[in-house]
Design an enzyme around this catalytic site. Structure first.
Site, PDB file in Angstrom:
ATOM      1  N   HIS D  49      -2.632  -6.778   2.840  1.00 52.71           N
ATOM      2  CA  HIS D  49      -2.626  -6.293   1.319  1.00 52.71           C
ATOM      3  C   HIS D  49      -2.553  -7.291  -0.563  1.00 52.71           C
ATOM      4  O   HIS D  49      -3.032  -7.125  -0.678  1.00 52.71           O
ATOM      5  CB  HIS D  49      -2.567  -5.503   0.776  1.00 52.71           C
ATOM      6  CG  HIS D  49      -3.031  -4.417   2.108  1.00 52.71           C
ATOM      7  ND1 HIS D  49      -2.379  -2.870   2.794  1.00 52.71           N
ATOM      8  CD2 HIS D  49      -3.827  -4.304   3.069  1.00 52.71           C
ATOM      9  CE1 HIS D  49      -2.950  -2.682   3.457  1.00 52.71           C
ATOM     10  NE2 HIS D  49      -4.486  -3.131   4.082  1.00 52.71           N
ATOM     11  N   ASP D  53       0.166  -3.195  -2.978  1.00 53.95           N
ATOM     12  CA  ASP D  53       0.933  -2.060  -1.413  1.00 53.95           C
ATOM     13  C   ASP D  53       2.146  -1.289  -2.333  1.00 53.95           C
ATOM     14  O   ASP D  53       2.550  -0.164  -2.551  1.00 53.95           O
ATOM     15  CB  ASP D  53       0.269  -2.086  -0.502  1.00 53.95           C
ATOM     16  CG  ASP D  53      -0.722  -1.904  -0.268  1.00 53.95           C
ATOM     17  OD1 ASP D  53      -1.616  -1.933  -0.598  1.00 53.95           O
ATOM     18  OD2 ASP D  53      -0.870  -1.494   0.682  1.00 53.95           O
ATOM     19  N   TRP D 168      -2.880  -4.060  17.324  1.00 50.08           N
ATOM     20  CA  TRP D 168      -4.128  -3.510  16.802  1.00 50.08           C
ATOM     21  C   TRP D 168      -5.455  -3.255  16.792  1.00 50.08           C
ATOM     22  O   TRP D 168      -6.066  -4.809  16.688  1.00 50.08           O
ATOM     23  CB  TRP D 168      -3.911  -4.033  15.349  1.00 50.08           C
ATOM     24  CG  TRP D 168      -2.407  -3.579  14.197  1.00 50.08           C
ATOM     25  CD1 TRP D 168      -2.301  -3.615  13.321  1.00 50.08           C
ATOM     26  CD2 TRP D 168      -1.301  -3.308  14.680  1.00 50.08           C
ATOM     27  NE1 TRP D 168      -0.929  -3.322  12.546  1.00 50.08           N
ATOM     28  CE2 TRP D 168      -0.555  -3.129  13.794  1.00 50.08           C
ATOM     29  CE3 TRP D 168      -1.009  -3.812  16.310  1.00 50.08           C
ATOM     30  CZ2 TRP D 168       1.458  -3.239  13.982  1.00 50.08           C
ATOM     31  CZ3 TRP D 168       1.203  -3.332  16.037  1.00 50.08           C
ATOM     32  CH2 TRP D 168       1.640  -3.439  14.996  1.00 50.08           C
ATOM     33  N   TYR D 170      -8.954  -3.481  15.847  1.00 47.92           N
ATOM     34  CA  TYR D 170      -9.872  -2.936  14.764  1.00 47.92           C
ATOM     35  C   TYR D 170     -10.790  -3.547  14.726  1.00 47.92           C
ATOM     36  O   TYR D 170     -10.910  -4.867  15.185  1.00 47.92           O
ATOM     37  CB  TYR D 170      -9.171  -3.576  13.587  1.00 47.92           C
ATOM     38  CG  TYR D 170      -7.527  -3.140  13.129  1.00 47.92           C
ATOM     39  CD1 TYR D 170      -7.095  -1.712  14.337  1.00 47.92           C
ATOM     40  CD2 TYR D 170      -6.556  -3.582  12.029  1.00 47.92           C
ATOM     41  CE1 TYR D 170      -5.323  -1.339  13.282  1.00 47.92           C
ATOM     42  CE2 TYR D 170      -5.632  -3.052  11.568  1.00 47.92           C
ATOM     43  CZ  TYR D 170      -4.880  -1.521  11.835  1.00 47.92           C
ATOM     44  OH  TYR D 170      -3.880  -1.462  11.500  1.00 47.92           O
ATOM     45  N   ARG D 172     -14.366  -4.974  12.966  1.00 49.75           N
ATOM     46  CA  ARG D 172     -13.946  -5.598  12.145  1.00 49.75           C
ATOM     47  C   ARG D 172     -15.509  -6.860  11.888  1.00 49.75           C
ATOM     48  O   ARG D 172     -15.875  -7.182  13.088  1.00 49.75           O
ATOM     49  CB  ARG D 172     -13.227  -6.613  11.988  1.00 49.75           C
ATOM     50  CG  ARG D 172     -12.239  -6.119  10.948  1.00 49.75           C
ATOM     51  CD  ARG D 172     -11.934  -5.190   9.157  1.00 49.75           C
ATOM     52  NE  ARG D 172     -10.982  -4.553   9.202  1.00 49.75           N
ATOM     53  CZ  ARG D 172     -10.243  -3.542   9.543  1.00 49.75           C
ATOM     54  NH1 ARG D 172     -11.038  -3.361  10.953  1.00 49.75           N
ATOM     55  NH2 ARG D 172      -8.844  -3.507   9.008  1.00 49.75           N
ATOM     56  N   LYS D 204      -3.394   0.596  19.080  1.00 43.02           N
ATOM     57  CA  LYS D 204      -3.484   1.508  17.791  1.00 43.02           C
ATOM     58  C   LYS D 204      -4.559   1.539  17.311  1.00 43.02           C
ATOM     59  O   LYS D 204      -4.963   0.212  16.664  1.00 43.02           O
ATOM     60  CB  LYS D 204      -2.448   0.618  17.291  1.00 43.02           C
ATOM     61  CG  LYS D 204      -2.630   0.707  15.427  1.00 43.02           C
ATOM     62  CD  LYS D 204      -1.059   0.134  14.781  1.00 43.02           C
ATOM     63  CE  LYS D 204      -0.890  -0.032  13.254  1.00 43.02           C
ATOM     64  NZ  LYS D 204      -2.068   0.278  12.414  1.00 43.02           N
ATOM     65  N   GLY D 247      -3.256   4.549   7.813  1.00 41.98           N
ATOM     66  CA  GLY D 247      -4.313   4.515   6.607  1.00 41.98           C
ATOM     67  C   GLY D 247      -3.653   4.433   5.404  1.00 41.98           C
ATOM     68  O   GLY D 247      -2.618   5.042   5.287  1.00 41.98           O
ATOM     69  N   GLY D 273       2.650   4.056   7.659  1.00 39.91           N
ATOM     70  CA  GLY D 273       2.780   3.429   6.535  1.00 39.91           C
ATOM     71  C   GLY D 273       3.200   3.918   5.452  1.00 39.91           C
ATOM     72  O   GLY D 273       4.116   4.031   5.131  1.00 39.91           O
TER      73      GLY D 273
END
Lengths: 300, 300, 300, 300, 300
Positions: D49, D53, D168, D170, D172, D204, D247, D273
């Site tokens: 990101h 962050d 991970w 995901y 997408r 994850k 998230g 996180g």
């Protein structure tokens, strides 16, 4: 035999690729006297002779002590084995050139037909930021064949990575003992030439003893002066710059005389270990100061 | 020779990369006493000496028994060969650090010029989740050359994968027998230095016997006390942490005295096998408890 | 020394990856008695001893004959060299498990310091659809170093490809002859342990002779019964399943007694060659039937 | 669709080789709660990101701060990129397990068909002493083909070196957006299964949103409760232990509710996180304490 | 966002192995100001922009001219492409550190989705005696995936050989143009972080423009001062020392102001090319003198 002295070859005359030239320039002109001469501090005796070499000055058993001495004494480089480099060089990395000694042996097994096995690679040296590598070649040993072959591979790797290759060119073995012995003028002269022929960038020799003539070829049996013998071995190296080594600790004046002889003969410089660190730290620095004074008279 | 003791080097002073540091931290601070000392359980005697070492306590012939003992005794690691690791470590994987012994030999062929062949690779150790690897170096053997070369490759792989390399540095061979013998102070001191020079992360030594002076160099012929000899071999390792090994089973008090001597000299710890498992399980644990009590007094 | 028997280890206790487990399960539960015992037919004598082994039953000189016998006799596998496998296994491929023998030698050169060179690779075995590979390890030979190193590579390949590795663990060489001899309890016991330590999945041993005590270590000099010796070598293998081999042809009852001793000791089974095929085909099948009857009593 | 919950699989049921088992045991039983649950601290947001962050808690922009938080918060591991690991992990090496994230991307280029390129290798992870590696798999992306192929190679290397592989997983890309979106129950459920089918050791997942049903297949269009959706995605992983990720930062109670839902569903644990480090250090520790209290109720 | 400045990290804090540390020490303490600051002379514009960059001072088109300027101006290093290094560095080898630029492109093809291809390897750099390597990373490009993967391999080789890796971290491509543009604070800040996360040893950044906010994320839309923006990008690099580059030639005072801003923010130094050599030689030296004076105020 000629008595001529040859001038010390210039860096630009040595057929060096860019990397080797960069590193030798750094060693010779950004460290030590910065005048093209060299004074190296060798420290492989812990492996070659064992801890007994440190009994007179126990502090010298600590590689950190030695590297510090090399930095503070203004040496052009310190020659150590890979284990010492891994543990101790980080602290001083970049402050003094590292000459990584790639092979070595203990004195325990028979030296009748010795070979010095590789304990590290040229790539190890690159990784550790060394500016040169060192290899002990036992000229005349019955294991000469394996030795020459291992050396050829080291030479190729040194070429590949652009690291100057310093050869400890040492006559050794039964045949050497029978023909003059390891320090005879004959043997040292031959070892000098051999290193040059096989591709050393710099050769490290012991002082030749022209009186050791038992068993040597007729051509070497004639009377030769000490300086002439040194001139000869430097000349035999044929544009391979020569470092003379000191061997066992001797009297200061005697050692300085030898160093002067070397420089007069056109050598690149000296590589003195026990004569430097087998005494208290301050005494070492004082002795080094005298060596520096001497070398300052031979700029190039 | 100096009688000085050197303090145990800190983990941060050993020139370790991240992986080696992570694994040594785990061994020293997340297992055993968790105080920076180490107590390893070696179990390669089945290969080195054969099953006879298990005759007094047959249960110890089962690798599972030994690994369980390492877990329950709170050892910092258990040293085993690859075959035992493949069959027995899975059950206890992660509960005690694995020190994979990479080479080994049987005692049957002549030991006049021994070499310990590689039975496993550093990559095997990584795959098995080992936290360290072990290599037996026969310093002084006539096969020293091949040994040093094999070791150099193991060292490079250990560096590549970040595994600490523990060296069983053992004087061996005819020349060693002729110069003091394998346990003489001279030989053990030289072996200690050799392991450090060649790149051991930890060195395992036998207790030096300062009375074995027959054939040793003059420097080692003087009278030296036991503690002084241990101090010296620890110092000669030059920042390579030292493990002292126990050898054959002795009386408990004698063995504990030796362990104390090791710790006083600045050793990292001990690696005792037969003294631990050549007795009933409960007795082993009781003896281990005494060792732990001793080591608890030397935190760092 | 203990007289205890250890139970045969279960397949699930052997630390096997999926491929090794799949192939061993196939060998042990889809061939032979299908009860976890094993009866292998070895056929490397043509290389190891030469054609003389076929003089009594010349038909046995034809590898096709032997493979057919393995199929019809209901063996768990047939052990052959790569040349025989290439030419003869196609016809019966899949009907009986193939144990590809990877090394072998002729008996012609001196056996004073023997090593059995690799004649095929684990990848050859995969290509040929073998369910296991075999390696002869000469424990105690002066060439033990090269042997261990070659074995380590075979072990890694067997792991990589998931093939069970059967080790012919044979004491051999001058030092072995001087310490009890190749069939002595001491030597076989040590060989059993060595195979396990180095990573055999299955070890093939000769029956130990507890009476051969000349030159053996004191621990092995005591009187030991035959069954106790077999128990011991099975136990020393430490979870490595053991196959006992028959050696030269003997009387049927004697051979069956030995097989019974093996099974009582917790062995995985037997690997009998000359005792099987140095007779007429029908007689072979009759003898095999008796072996099967015996093995049927040791399910797991 | 079933509403059944599946129990968390035991370590011994995961088909792990010795190295993966050793490292997972260490992660799950020698760190964090030491009860088989897991709480990871992910820190790849600086890459994924960008520095924004860290604007709310600038101190968190320092990787050292985060690793310290992982150590002092008692996490089971910290997930970072190779650059941060090289510069910052040495100081804490061995104090908290390192999960080296092997791939990653910036959010700048279009995410219509994303792929996360490899920035490090499994061998880098071994060298750094990591106990696990992480890989982001973009399930459903138009670049899925290259992604799956890169993943397969990572899986092979993770197997070769015995490192647990955390995926991970995901959803997408454009096609995902058109069928429920990246957080829809349909997509997360599919991603869970995909990771298991392709060889993840741990997966994850984001929390599935059962209300996002636009464009999903009919089977997923029915009304499903949140807990049931979480149960389902954990079950779909089929013995692949599941970590739920948090998230964006949410309210504490909401986040703890989600964590409870995850644990009730049989998840291995959580990987939070921003919810942890987007606040002051002491607040982070207080929040972590509540997470630990929750996880302590789900031992195995 | 914080306005804090972070101090320049010490060499010992950068997680460097021995070789990288040796070479960075040499660059920072044996060249330039020898005070831990750095002033590099970049000379890849001939490739990146073409000969037009030399029109104002045609002499600067000669690489020898530039290397001489680097030597006489007392730079910490000169950054050139491999062809220039091969032809021109030999003459000055060892006199100024060589930073071999490993990749590069012409400006001719579209820069909508650029990638800078590798023109040389780390091994080339070792061979040429370089003290560092440089890599241009186009953060945000649609070709980011291939770029990151190529970079990862360069990072591994730089680690293997111990050469510091300097990353030209440049936002580029359509997506970058749409989100602030290549010099926007947002993009430069993200590029700074990315280089650190991926393993740069030193990162080279353009001065961030905090006024370029069109299309940037909300967090970057606030008003930010120039110095604060520079502080931020230096902080985002997270212990990766930062070099600020000058870009197109500007007025001397303006450029010196920028340099001062960089040093105030804790940068390692500057890397100014066109501002140095797009003028007459003597003027270049005078300008360099002013830079040196500035850097002399920021020792470490």
């Amino acid at each position: 035999m000629s008595n001529d002295r040859v001038p010390r070859p210039a860096l630009a005359e040595l057929g060096l690729g860019t990397g080797k030239k960069a590193r030798l320039h750094r060693i010779l002109y950004q460290h030590g006297l910065r005048n093209g001469t060299a004074m190296f501090l060798p420290y492989d005796q812990g492996l070659e002779h064992g801890p007994r070499d440190f009994f007179d000055n126990p502090a010298a058993g600590d590689p950190r002590y030695i590297i510090k001495l090399a930095v503070e004494g203004g040496f052009n480089g310190v020659a150590i084995q890979v284990g010492s480099a891994e543990k101790f060089f980080w602290d001083y990395a970049g402050e003094v050139p590292l000459l990584l000694k790639l092979n070595g042996r203990t004195e325990i097994p028979s030296a009748a037909a010795p070979r010095s096995p590789l304990n590290a690679s040229v790539e190890d040296a690159v990784r550790l930021g060394a500016d040169a590598v060192g290899y002990t070649l036992y000229v005349g040993s019955e294991q000469q064949e394996a030795d020459f072959e291992a050396f050829a591979e080291v030479r190729r790797q040194a070429h590949r990575f652009g690291l100057p290759l310093v050869v400890w060119s040492y006559p050794r073995g039964k045949a050497v003992d029978a023909k003059g012995g390891k320090n005879s003028f004959y043997q040292v002269d031959y070892a000098s030439r051999t290193a040059g022929e096989l591709g050393a960038d710099i050769v490290k020799l012991n002082f030749p003893d022209p009186k050791a003539t038992e068993g040597v070829p007729k051509a070497y049996a004639a009377e030769v002066g000490e300086q002439d013998a040194v001139n000869a071995v430097v000349r035999s190296a044929a544009r391979t710059p020569v470092l003379l080594s000191g061997g066992e600790k001797g009297g200061d004046e005697e050692v300085l005389d030898k160093a002067r002889m070397a420089m007069e003969a056109g050598a690149l410089g000296v590589i003195f270990g026990r004569n430097v660190w087998q005494r208290q730290y301050d005494e070492s620095l004082r002795f080094v100061e005298r060596l520096r004074e001497l070398l300052s008279k031979y700029p190039s």
